[in-house]
Design an enzyme around this catalytic site. Sequence first.
Site, short mmCIF file in Angstrom:
data_model
loop_
_atom_site.label_atom_id
_atom_site.label_comp_id
_atom_site.label_asym_id
_atom_site.label_seq_id
_atom_site.Cartn_x
_atom_site.Cartn_y
_atom_site.Cartn_z
N GLY A 11 0.83 -1.21 0.00
CA GLY A 11 0.00 0.00 0.00
C GLY A 11 0.85 1.25 0.00
O GLY A 11 1.86 1.32 0.71
N ARG A 72 0.89 -4.96 -5.23
CA ARG A 72 1.01 -6.13 -4.35
C ARG A 72 1.27 -7.29 -5.32
O ARG A 72 0.40 -7.65 -6.09
CB ARG A 72 -0.29 -6.34 -3.57
CG ARG A 72 -0.61 -5.16 -2.64
CD ARG A 72 -1.68 -5.53 -1.65
NE ARG A 72 -2.22 -4.37 -0.97
CZ ARG A 72 -1.67 -3.78 0.09
NH1 ARG A 72 -0.55 -4.24 0.61
NH2 ARG A 72 -2.24 -2.73 0.65
N GLY A 102 5.61 -2.15 3.75
CA GLY A 102 5.18 -2.69 5.04
C GLY A 102 5.60 -4.14 5.22
O GLY A 102 6.58 -4.60 4.62
N ASP A 103 4.85 -4.89 6.03
CA ASP A 103 5.30 -6.24 6.39
C ASP A 103 5.36 -7.20 5.19
O ASP A 103 6.28 -8.01 5.09
CB ASP A 103 4.49 -6.82 7.55
CG ASP A 103 2.99 -6.71 7.36
OD1 ASP A 103 2.56 -6.21 6.30
OD2 ASP A 103 2.25 -7.14 8.26
N THR A 126 4.19 2.51 5.64
CA THR A 126 2.81 2.01 5.68
C THR A 126 2.02 2.88 6.64
O THR A 126 2.54 3.28 7.68
CB THR A 126 2.73 0.54 6.15
OG1 THR A 126 1.38 0.24 6.50
CG2 THR A 126 3.60 0.25 7.36
N ASP A 130 2.55 -0.65 12.04
CA ASP A 130 2.52 -1.95 12.70
C ASP A 130 3.83 -2.73 12.58
O ASP A 130 3.83 -3.94 12.55
CB ASP A 130 1.36 -2.80 12.15
CG ASP A 130 1.47 -3.03 10.65
OD1 ASP A 130 2.31 -2.37 10.01
OD2 ASP A 130 0.73 -3.87 10.13
N ARG A 163 -26.90 12.05 16.57
CA ARG A 163 -26.78 10.72 15.95
C ARG A 163 -25.60 9.93 16.52
O ARG A 163 -24.66 10.51 17.07
CB ARG A 163 -26.56 10.87 14.44
CG ARG A 163 -27.85 11.14 13.72
CD ARG A 163 -27.62 11.39 12.24
NE ARG A 163 -28.88 11.40 11.53
CZ ARG A 163 -29.08 11.97 10.36
NH1 ARG A 163 -28.09 12.60 9.75
NH2 ARG A 163 -30.25 11.92 9.77
N LYS A 214 -25.34 12.44 26.89
CA LYS A 214 -24.57 12.58 25.65
C LYS A 214 -25.59 12.59 24.53
O LYS A 214 -26.38 11.64 24.40
CB LYS A 214 -23.62 11.39 25.46
CG LYS A 214 -22.22 11.66 25.92
CD LYS A 214 -21.30 10.54 25.49
CE LYS A 214 -20.03 10.56 26.33
NZ LYS A 214 -18.94 11.27 25.75
N GLU A 223 -10.85 -1.76 10.76
CA GLU A 223 -11.35 -2.72 9.76
C GLU A 223 -11.07 -4.18 10.14
O GLU A 223 -11.80 -5.07 9.72
CB GLU A 223 -10.77 -2.42 8.37
CG GLU A 223 -9.26 -2.56 8.30
CD GLU A 223 -8.71 -2.40 6.88
OE1 GLU A 223 -9.46 -2.57 5.92
OE2 GLU A 223 -7.51 -2.11 6.77
O1 F6P Z 1 -1.42 -1.73 4.52
C1 F6P Z 1 -2.03 -0.52 4.30
C2 F6P Z 1 -3.50 -0.71 4.02
O2 F6P Z 1 -4.03 0.58 3.75
C3 F6P Z 1 -4.31 -1.41 5.11
O3 F6P Z 1 -4.61 -0.55 6.17
C4 F6P Z 1 -5.49 -1.89 4.35
O4 F6P Z 1 -6.08 -3.00 4.98
C5 F6P Z 1 -4.90 -2.27 3.03
O5 F6P Z 1 -3.73 -1.50 2.88
C6 F6P Z 1 -5.79 -2.06 1.84
O6 F6P Z 1 -5.13 -2.50 0.72
P1 F6P Z 1 -5.59 -2.27 -0.79
O7 F6P Z 1 -5.34 -0.85 -1.14
O8 F6P Z 1 -4.73 -3.18 -1.59
O9 F6P Z 1 -7.03 -2.60 -0.84
#
Ligand code: F6P
Length: 324
Positions: A11, A72, A102-103, A126, A130, A163, A214, A223
Amino acid sequence: IKNIAVLTSGGDAPGMNACIRAVVRTGVYYGKNMFGVIQGYQGLINNNIEAMNARSVSNIIHLGGTILKTARCLKFKEDAGMELAYQNLKAKGIDGLVVIGGDGTFTGAKRFAEKYDIKVIGVPGTIDNDLYGSDFTLGYDTAINTVIEAIDKIRDTADSHDRLFFIEVMGRDSGCIALRSAIASGAEAVLLPERETSLKELITKLKEGASTKKSSSIVIVSEGNKYGGAYDIAHAVKRKFKHYDTKVTILGHLQRGGSPSGFDRILGSRLGFAATKALIKGETLKMAGLHGNEIKLTNLADALNKNNYKLEDDLLEMTHVLSI
Ligand code: F6P
């Protein structure tokens, strides 16, 4: 090391361009031939590798995304794909590689550098924040500010209409964006992949808020949490707690774009500079990361070890306390 290539993979993250600029200019400054790989590991396999000079990276420090493009790439996980990538690098005499990602990127980088005579240094890029071995990953600061700005806007309308909003943020398996944005935006609750806040606890918390007047509430949903997306959670909560009119916002990929913050431009520059200098010194299989105010190297194996990465429980407790 004579010839160094740089690539971005996985990403994209704001600040990657500042880092590419730093890598290319540091290499040029120290007399190395520099190359940019287009589309990450896919570009290595497709031989999409271009020579770069100091001017190739002019006027990009302020840009989000990555001028080198990213992907990717599944083929790089296969031996045949890796071999092709190696042959393409070898044909150009490239003996050093800076990988920004990233990882997933580092998992590929580690296998590659262990198998072939190409030295590899990683830069943690990233929005997920993480990776062990850097207090912050590149892009995280910009992303969290984007998220906070969006939540602030939602809060205005949530408050006007009394809301309850469920706002879904990115972070795949990491709740870092969710937790920090919950703190900074004063959210009532947060659901994280790393911790189990049951729906029962969530409803209790929302009921307590409603009973103490509130008028609106915001719940941040990471997510990767175990109850599903923000729509699923909103639906489940609404069935048991009808006090508020309920709405859902999924922030999605807007979290990954935008001009990098000052912090990410500086971090990208520092990490790119340090990673390139480390390669030139002959280091390999390491990641450059921020520790306090110093840039240090960590073994890729340690950076990737998920047991090393810990979410701060005190921050979660604080979020709970400050949102009564
Ligand atoms: O690793 C970064 C990230 O933005 C994550 O937070 C997310 O789950 C993922 O990439 C989404 O990937 P893509 O853009 O390939 O859908």
